[in-house]
Scaffold this active site. Sequence first.
Site, short mmCIF file in Angstrom:
data_model
loop_
_atom_site.label_atom_id
_atom_site.label_comp_id
_atom_site.label_asym_id
_atom_site.label_seq_id
_atom_site.Cartn_x
_atom_site.Cartn_y
_atom_site.Cartn_z
NE ARG A 131 -3.66 -2.23 2.63
CZ ARG A 131 -3.42 -3.43 3.14
NH1 ARG A 131 -2.22 -3.69 3.65
NH2 ARG A 131 -4.34 -4.37 3.17
CE LYS A 156 -7.92 -1.83 5.58
NZ LYS A 156 -8.63 -1.71 4.28
CG HIS A 262 -5.06 1.13 -3.56
ND1 HIS A 262 -4.30 0.84 -2.44
CD2 HIS A 262 -6.06 0.21 -3.58
CE1 HIS A 262 -4.83 -0.19 -1.80
NE2 HIS A 262 -5.88 -0.60 -2.47
NE ARG A 265 -3.25 -3.50 -1.47
CZ ARG A 265 -2.75 -4.38 -0.61
NH1 ARG A 265 -1.46 -4.58 -0.53
NH2 ARG A 265 -3.56 -5.09 0.17
CG HIS A 288 -6.51 -8.94 0.87
ND1 HIS A 288 -6.75 -9.23 -0.46
CD2 HIS A 288 -6.30 -7.60 0.92
CE1 HIS A 288 -6.70 -8.12 -1.18
NE2 HIS A 288 -6.42 -7.11 -0.36
CE1 TYR A 297 -7.09 -6.52 -7.06
CE2 TYR A 297 -6.90 -8.08 -5.26
CZ TYR A 297 -6.83 -6.79 -5.73
OH TYR A 297 -6.51 -5.76 -4.87
#
Length: 314
Positions: A131, A156, A262, A265, A288, A297
């Site tokens: 990120r 995150k 972003h 990414r 994630h 995706y």
Amino acid sequence: MLERVRERCRVRHYSIRTEQAYVAWIWRFIRANAGLHPRVLGKPEIETFLTRLAMEGEVAASTQNQALSALLFLYREVLDVELPWLDEVVRAKRPRRVPVVLSREEVSRLLAMLDGRAWLQAALLYGSGMRLMECLRLRVKDVDFERSEITVRAGKGNKDRRVPLPKRLREPLVLAVARVGLLHAQDRASGLDGVWLPHALARKYPQAGFELGWQYVFPAEKPSRDPRSGLLRRHHVDEATLQRAVQAARRKAGIVKPATCHTLRHSFATHLLEAGQDIRTIQELLGHKDVATTQIYTHVLNRGPHAVLSPLDR
């Protein structure tokens, strides 16, 4: 009271951005209720405030959730009041969007329009899947040239993870670290305060902030005042600098997609899946929590978590 909110945010080790956002939402809630103290307010006022954000303000679901989190923090952590279930709130809708993804050719054109530090940062975003803020907060000690990997600290969800260090970026990163060493030596000679350290590390290891390993790989050009301690120190570069550079490069490259930092990414993940990498490994690389987030995706692939090669090296 707002000062008490700031104190509790620091006790809970919240970032300065979270602290600022919570204070802003709490102050906005107070103003929406004619300046009354939150202790005399409660469930009806909170539900009305959050519903107005969705109905009149038409805010995104994430914005409404942030406001809710701020108010829950205020009542639970600061006022020590347990709120009843907020079942009358009209929730903002969370649309499921397909991420913008650049082709390999478009990524090449975009990177060709960048140079210097902006090129290196953008190439890292695409080559490692980090990120934006994870890249800019990167410390020297977390770049492992021997193992060709980068350790992302406190990403995150406050989770650590490892991502690949693209071979094409090895030499530019070596030069960047050497530049940091020279700048750090100048800062030490001028008596500048040590770099910011997370949580209580500064008390536990008083000299760590002056060590090269803890310095940012992408330091700011000028020192600045720490908003919490007031110390004059060198922070990492402002994210707006790279964001503006990427937007300018997108226009120069003739890319009509609304690509941002972003987007690189998203492109990292998509290109790995197209190359046959399995989705569980990509989930791990992206950090994630749930594989369902990664599945946006493409469909699930099964090849095993081995032989990860950065798309930048293909």
